[in-house]
Design an enzyme around this catalytic site. Structure first.
Site, PDB file in Angstrom:
ATOM      1  N   THR A   3       0.727  -0.980  -0.164  1.00  0.00           N
ATOM      2  CA  THR A   3       0.229  -0.537   0.231  1.00  0.00           C
ATOM      3  C   THR A   3       1.198   1.353  -0.089  1.00  0.00           C
ATOM      4  O   THR A   3       0.450   2.597  -0.005  1.00  0.00           O
ATOM      5  CB  THR A   3      -1.273  -0.354   1.539  1.00  0.00           C
ATOM      6  OG1 THR A   3      -0.111  -0.175   2.670  1.00  0.00           O
ATOM      7  CG2 THR A   3      -1.770  -0.698   1.734  1.00  0.00           C
TER       8      THR A   3
ATOM      9  N   CYS B 259       1.844   2.769   9.571  1.00  0.00           N
ATOM     10  CA  CYS B 259       0.741   2.669  10.440  1.00  0.00           C
ATOM     11  C   CYS B 259       1.787   2.937  11.824  1.00  0.00           C
ATOM     12  O   CYS B 259       2.950   2.157  12.175  1.00  0.00           O
ATOM     13  CB  CYS B 259      -0.144   1.441  10.147  1.00  0.00           C
ATOM     14  SG  CYS B 259      -1.033   1.933   8.673  1.00  0.00           S
TER      15      CYS B 259
ATOM     16  N   CYS C 202      -2.955   0.603  14.539  1.00  0.00           N
ATOM     17  CA  CYS C 202      -3.296   1.222  13.785  1.00  0.00           C
ATOM     18  C   CYS C 202      -4.680  -0.105  13.596  1.00  0.00           C
ATOM     19  O   CYS C 202      -4.178  -0.790  13.221  1.00  0.00           O
ATOM     20  CB  CYS C 202      -2.621   1.118  12.458  1.00  0.00           C
ATOM     21  SG  CYS C 202      -3.643   2.057  11.074  1.00  0.00           S
TER      22      CYS C 202
ATOM     23  N   ARG D 110      -7.271  -3.099   8.767  1.00  0.00           N
ATOM     24  CA  ARG D 110      -6.742  -4.454   8.180  1.00  0.00           C
ATOM     25  C   ARG D 110      -5.239  -5.224   7.784  1.00  0.00           C
ATOM     26  O   ARG D 110      -4.430  -4.101   7.525  1.00  0.00           O
ATOM     27  CB  ARG D 110      -7.354  -4.720   6.828  1.00  0.00           C
ATOM     28  CG  ARG D 110      -7.645  -6.380   6.330  1.00  0.00           C
ATOM     29  CD  ARG D 110      -8.718  -6.278   5.318  1.00  0.00           C
ATOM     30  NE  ARG D 110      -7.889  -5.569   3.715  1.00  0.00           N
ATOM     31  CZ  ARG D 110      -7.018  -6.818   3.057  1.00  0.00           C
ATOM     32  NH1 ARG D 110      -6.803  -7.760   3.588  1.00  0.00           N
ATOM     33  NH2 ARG D 110      -6.406  -6.167   2.004  1.00  0.00           N
TER      34      ARG D 110
ATOM     35  N   CYS E 246      -0.048   6.653   7.205  1.00  0.00           N
ATOM     36  CA  CYS E 246      -1.525   6.380   7.130  1.00  0.00           C
ATOM     37  C   CYS E 246      -2.134   7.522   7.621  1.00  0.00           C
ATOM     38  O   CYS E 246      -2.252   8.440   8.940  1.00  0.00           O
ATOM     39  CB  CYS E 246      -1.872   5.079   8.412  1.00  0.00           C
ATOM     40  SG  CYS E 246      -3.520   4.526   8.287  1.00  0.00           S
TER      41      CYS E 246
ATOM     42  N   CYS F 107      -4.230   5.965  11.201  1.00  0.00           N
ATOM     43  CA  CYS F 107      -3.798   6.251  12.223  1.00  0.00           C
ATOM     44  C   CYS F 107      -2.381   7.393  12.729  1.00  0.00           C
ATOM     45  O   CYS F 107      -2.778   7.819  13.652  1.00  0.00           O
ATOM     46  CB  CYS F 107      -2.833   4.794  12.724  1.00  0.00           C
ATOM     47  SG  CYS F 107      -1.613   4.405  11.601  1.00  0.00           S
TER      48      CYS F 107
END
Ligand SMILES: [Zn+2]
Length: 363
Positions: free
Chosen positions: A45, A49, A53, A56, A80, A83
């Site tokens: 991605t 994080c 977080c 998923r 992210c 978070c």
């Protein structure tokens, strides 16, 4: 395909595989206690994080750990949005404020008022009291009392007599001191003064999912199971509690006890059935026995425990006795809650109490 030559997931991590595994476990648990320790970046991605977080879970092979968000950003990852790994977590902000309040309490001769402490933290007294208890596991007032207890304990060990010790610690009458001492020390001033003389203590400080945990035992049984964020603090505390004791290396039998304690913390079921060597007043022992009768997965209120030991009006003293317990999980004081179901305090922090109860419900 030769899996050995696949790109190592931890190329950016200078630390050991063991540390990486601990960090991965913290991510799997979404451990808020690990926030601020490191960030994790997900190759698929392009995002990094904080450990807690809520998004998923990523696959282990796509995850790289970085000490800070800056390092992850330098490696080309974006923070992210969910978070916000670079903003101080609410928990971090709160723990800074509470640490400042603790220092203010430590430095002032008489305890600062709740209103003063709250004003300094920029909160209402009501809100500040709740935040302080959530972070420190006890109220500002109880913290002041605990400090006083520590001063008493220190002077009992250095002063030539109990009488001198009580004047050192700021008690102005022997009567008041003897009244307060069992609650503060968990035993009579006379026996505390011996400081564990003649005891042989084996102990180990090991990491677990709730931070560091110490397991210590005399020849009679386990005398301490305590949590802390700092291994050093646990080490200091056991030596301060038993300054006269002889500390011995952990043998194989003791290693098995440690393993059982760790297992029980991770997966509490049944009872943690180890021999205990706990020192307390008759009242405290009765409360602790009642706590041991609460099965994992259930809770009791302080009033229910008071009724069970035949002193239905003594629920405040019951709450105190719970707070004096030095063997976490073996005497499951985390299963004692308020009448409204709220968690009240926990000697080792409310977050740990909540987590232990959550694990027990999941059996
Ligand atoms: Zn995130």
């Amino acid at each position: 395909m030769d899996t050995e030559s696949a790109s190592p997931p931890n190329a950016a991590l200078p630390d050991t595989a063991q540390l990486a595994e601990q960090r991965w476990q913290a991510v799997v648990r979404r451990d808020v206690l690990a926030d601020g320790e490191f960030v994790y970046a997900v190759r698929t991605t392009g995002v990094y994080c904080r450990p807690s977080c809520p998004s998923r879970a990523a696959k282990r092979e796509n995850v790289t750990f970085y000490e800070t968000g800056d390092l992850a950003a330098a490696a080309g990852y974006r923070p992210c949005k969910r978070c916000q790994p670079d903003a101080p977590s609410q928990q971090q902000t709160r723990s800074v404020l509470v640490r400042q309040a603790c220092q203010a309490i430590e430095l002032s001769a008489s305890a600062p008022s709740l209103a003063q402490l709250a004003q300094h933290a920029g909160m209402s007294p009501y809100h500040f009291q709740r935040v302080f208890k959530a972070v420190a596991g006890l109220s500002p007032k109880a913290y002041h009392k605990a400090l006083q207890a520590r001063r008493v304990a220190a002077s009992l060990q250095s002063a030539p007599s109990v009488t001198e010790a009580l004047y050192d610690a700021g008690f102005n009458s022997a009567g008041r001191f003897y009244e307060a001492a069992p609650a503060l020390l968990g035993m009579s001033p006379g026996s505390y003064r011996k400081g564990g003389a003649g005891e042989h203590i084996r102990h180990a400080v090991v990491p677990c999912s709730l931070g560091w945990v110490i397991v210590a035992a005399t020849r009679k049984g386990v005398c301490a199971i305590e949590f802390d964020e700092s291994a050093e603090a646990l080490e200091d505390r056991i030596r301060a509690r038993f300054p006269q004791a002889q500390f011995e290396p952990a043998d194989a039998g003791f290693q098995r006890w440690i393993a059982r304690v760790l297992d029980y913390i991770e997966q509490p079921r049944g009872v943690l059935d180890l021999p205990l060597d706990v020192q307390g007043t008759v009242f405290q022992r009765r409360v602790w026995q009642a706590l041991q009768a609460i099965p994992a997965g259930e809770t009791s209120t302080y009033s229910e425990i008071a009724a069970r030991i035949g002193q239905p009006r003594a629920f405040r003293a019951v709450a105190h006795a719970c707070a004096e317990n030095a063997v976490a999980v073996a005497i499951p004081c985390h299963r004692a809650v308020r009448a409204d179901g709220s968690l009240a305090g926990y000697r080792w922090g409310l977050a740990r109490k909540a987590e232990l109860l959550k694990r027990e419900r999941k059996k």
